[in-house]
Design a protein around this motif. Structure first.
Motif, PDB file in Angstrom:
ATOM      1  N   TYR A   1       0.771  -1.230  -0.123  1.00  0.00           N
ATOM      2  CA  TYR A   1       0.075   0.000   0.044  1.00  0.00           C
ATOM      3  C   TYR A   1       0.874   1.274   0.019  1.00  0.00           C
ATOM      4  N   TRP A   2       0.374   2.459  -0.394  1.00  0.00           N
ATOM      5  CA  TRP A   2       1.104   3.524  -0.269  1.00  0.00           C
ATOM      6  C   TRP A   2       1.357   3.828   1.202  1.00  0.00           C
ATOM      7  N   ASP A   3       0.161   3.872   2.016  1.00  0.00           N
ATOM      8  CA  ASP A   3       0.450   4.343   3.381  1.00  0.00           C
ATOM      9  C   ASP A   3      -0.897   3.884   4.329  1.00  0.00           C
ATOM     10  N   PRO A   4      -0.830   2.498   4.389  1.00  0.00           N
ATOM     11  CA  PRO A   4      -1.963   1.927   5.359  1.00  0.00           C
ATOM     12  C   PRO A   4      -1.614   2.057   6.783  1.00  0.00           C
ATOM     13  N   GLU A   5      -2.667   1.965   7.377  1.00  0.00           N
ATOM     14  CA  GLU A   5      -2.541   2.192   9.025  1.00  0.00           C
ATOM     15  C   GLU A   5      -2.167   0.466   9.480  1.00  0.00           C
TER      16      GLU A   5
ATOM     17  N   ILE B   1     -11.360   0.403   3.638  1.00  0.00           N
ATOM     18  CA  ILE B   1     -10.927   1.733   3.289  1.00  0.00           C
ATOM     19  C   ILE B   1     -11.028   1.766   1.699  1.00  0.00           C
TER      20      ILE B   1
ATOM     21  N   PRO C   1       2.071  -0.717   9.031  1.00  0.00           N
ATOM     22  CA  PRO C   1       2.763   0.281   8.297  1.00  0.00           C
ATOM     23  C   PRO C   1       4.290  -0.239   8.033  1.00  0.00           C
TER      24      PRO C   1
ATOM     25  N   SER D   1       3.746  -0.335   4.215  1.00  0.00           N
ATOM     26  CA  SER D   1       3.584   1.210   3.753  1.00  0.00           C
ATOM     27  C   SER D   1       4.875   1.579   2.752  1.00  0.00           C
TER      28      SER D   1
ATOM     29  N   VAL E   1       5.190   4.524   1.787  1.00  0.00           N
ATOM     30  CA  VAL E   1       5.686   5.862   2.340  1.00  0.00           C
ATOM     31  C   VAL E   1       6.541   5.675   3.274  1.00  0.00           C
ATOM     32  N   ASP E   2       6.567   4.841   4.242  1.00  0.00           N
ATOM     33  CA  ASP E   2       7.483   4.732   5.378  1.00  0.00           C
ATOM     34  C   ASP E   2       8.733   4.084   4.672  1.00  0.00           C
TER      35      ASP E   2
ATOM     36  N   ALA F   1      -8.735  -3.781   3.198  1.00  0.00           N
ATOM     37  CA  ALA F   1      -9.039  -3.144   1.903  1.00  0.00           C
ATOM     38  C   ALA F   1     -10.565  -2.637   1.815  1.00  0.00           C
TER      39      ALA F   1
END
Lengths: 113, 346
Positions: B25-29, B207, B32, B36, B38-39, B204
């Motif tokens: 994912y780009w940035d899941p809770e 969200i 992460p 993530s 992003v991370d 999934a």
């Protein structure tokens, strides 16, 4: 174990989940960006989709050969749209001058792809 | 979600395939540290901008027929890129939540790399075609432009009308907005049994967002990207169940390369990744361009599996670092070098 203690333990297990919104510990900022954009879209003349029955009909239509004859007339669009974004810059990143811009896929938002 | 080897078959004169599922994912809770992107990008020192495409999340729910189409999505990505390049993202925005430190206000990137997934890759590809000078490098994941693209269409998603499906979540969606109906419809197009965690499927669903009739009708913007002169990486990360789909003769390696090469005529460096093996914190690509390369890939894969089961942790770490180095070498070009593990699927 005492039921109250169990409750508290259960609660504490939940807390991290509750306290971790997107960007929680990261060096990030949440933005709402007004974006003015223009594009040449297409006038598809698709069927009206205002119910589940309409949608299934649209999917059927767009997934079969009958769809090949659809209109491709150019439709200029212009507007200002509010875009939700998250910008993250690493605190001590040697490569922070490289910005990745990530665009997600169908059916999700920026948390997913 | 870890490693998931499905199959490897040799076909005379055909490419060898090891189809893996990689789910990021780009940035899941949810986990992460594991999921993530992003991370992962931040941990490697890169800055990253993620956004809700028009019609999703907290962005405007514009007209589902005339406005929310690929063309306007590309135009919005272009404007965001211009704002970012000029260092005006914060100045032109409403900042939500706590104010960031001062470095954000003066942030102006020297290089911008576009990363897309699926429809996001189609959006990114459109940007390269129409405004290629705005991108220094691009990665297109879950993206396979070819004349078989109709094979996985709107009918594979199990859509319902968003507002009717869940008025609580999607009551703000106007006409023409669709959403996947169930956990099962999400699993059907995104996930292969044995290669994902149930928690991720449930997350999934939790969200999930909408798509529009306009997007589902949109065709790729196939114009040559004459102004894009950076490196490009294309990853096709379809789930294993599309093995039969990518095996079609019309989507052979040469057909894909021809189709995309015609679009990115000026790219300095193009790499194909057809298969991804994921190990914790890392993804490893297996190149599948020729039978010889395929054999090498298979050998490496087997070696890696043996290593994973026999070798101590430190040896695995060395192996991973080595591989990451090689991966970065591959995508180096145009003065930038970025790590490309942790891809997303669809």
């Amino acid at each position: 174990m005492h039921s109250v203690t169990r409750f508290l333990i259960g609660l504490s297990a939940l807390l991290p989940a509750l306290a971790t919104p997107t960007g929680h510990t990261k060096n990030c900022v949440q933005l709402q960006i007004p974006v003015t954009a223009s594009a040449n879209n297409t006038r598809y003349n698709s069927v009206k989709v205002e119910s589940n029955i309409d949608l299934v009909d649209f999917v059927w239509d767009t997934s079969t050969w009958s769809h090949a004859n659809r209109s491709t007339e150019v439709l200029p669009v212009h507007g200002t749209y509010s875009i939700s974004a998250q910008l993250c810059i690493p605190a001590n990143g040697k490569k922070s001058h490289v910005l990745q811009i990530a665009t997600h896929g169908l059916g999700f938002d920026k948390r997913y792809v | 979600m870890g490693l998931a080897l499905t199959r490897g078959t040799f076909r005379t004169g055909k490419v060898y395939r090891v189809l893996m599922v990689c789910y990021r994912y780009w940035d899941p809770e949810l986990k992460p540290e594991e999921y993530s992107y992003v991370d992962a990008a931040l941990s490697k020192g890169y800055s990253i901008l993620t956004y809700d495409r028009l019609g999703t999340g907290k962005s405007t729910k514009a007209d589902g027929y005339s406005e929310v189409q690929l063309g306007l999505q590309v135009a919005i990505l272009k404007e965001l890129t211009v704002l970012a390049r000029e260092g005006k993202l914060l100045a032109s925005s409403k900042i939500l939540g706590k104010s960031p430190d001062k470095s954000f206000n003066s942030y102006k990137p020297k290089k911008v790399v576009h990363v897309g997934h699926s429809l996001g890759s189609a959006t990114t590809s459109g940007l390269l075609s129409l405004h290629g000078n705005l991108s220094d490098g691009a990665i297109l994941t879950g993206f396979l432009p070819n004349n078989q693209s109709g094979k996985v269409g709107a009918n594979a998603f199990g859509f319902e009308f968003a507002r009717q499906h869940d008025p609580r979540r999607f009551g703000d969606r106007p006409a023409g907005y669709a959403v996947q109906a169930s956990l099962s419809s999400i699993q059907q197009i995104f996930l292969k049994k044995g290669s994902f965690e149930v928690e991720a499927l449930e997350y999934a669903e939790k969200i999930k967002q909408t798509g529009t009739v306009g997007e589902l009708s949109s065709a790729l913007i196939g114009k040559p990207a004459a102004e894009f002169k950076g490196p490009l990486q294309v990853s096709h990360l379809h789930p294993m169940r599309y093995g039969s789909w990518v095996d079609k003769s019309t989507s052979t390696s040469s057909a894909r390369t021809t189709t995309l090469s015609a679009m990115v005529i000026a790219t300095t460096h193009m790499t194909w990744r057809h298969s991804i093996v994921s190990i914790p914190q890392r993804l490893i690509s297996v190149y599948t361009c020729s039978p010889v390369q395929a054999m090498v890939s298979l050998f490496r894969l087997m070696l890696r599996r043996v290593m994973r089961s026999c070798l101590p942790t430190w040896a695995l770490k060395v192996s991973r670092e080595l591989h990451e180095f090689k991966l970065q070498e591959r995508v180096k070009g145009g003065g930038i070098c970025f790590s490309v593990y942790r891809f997303s699927m669809f």
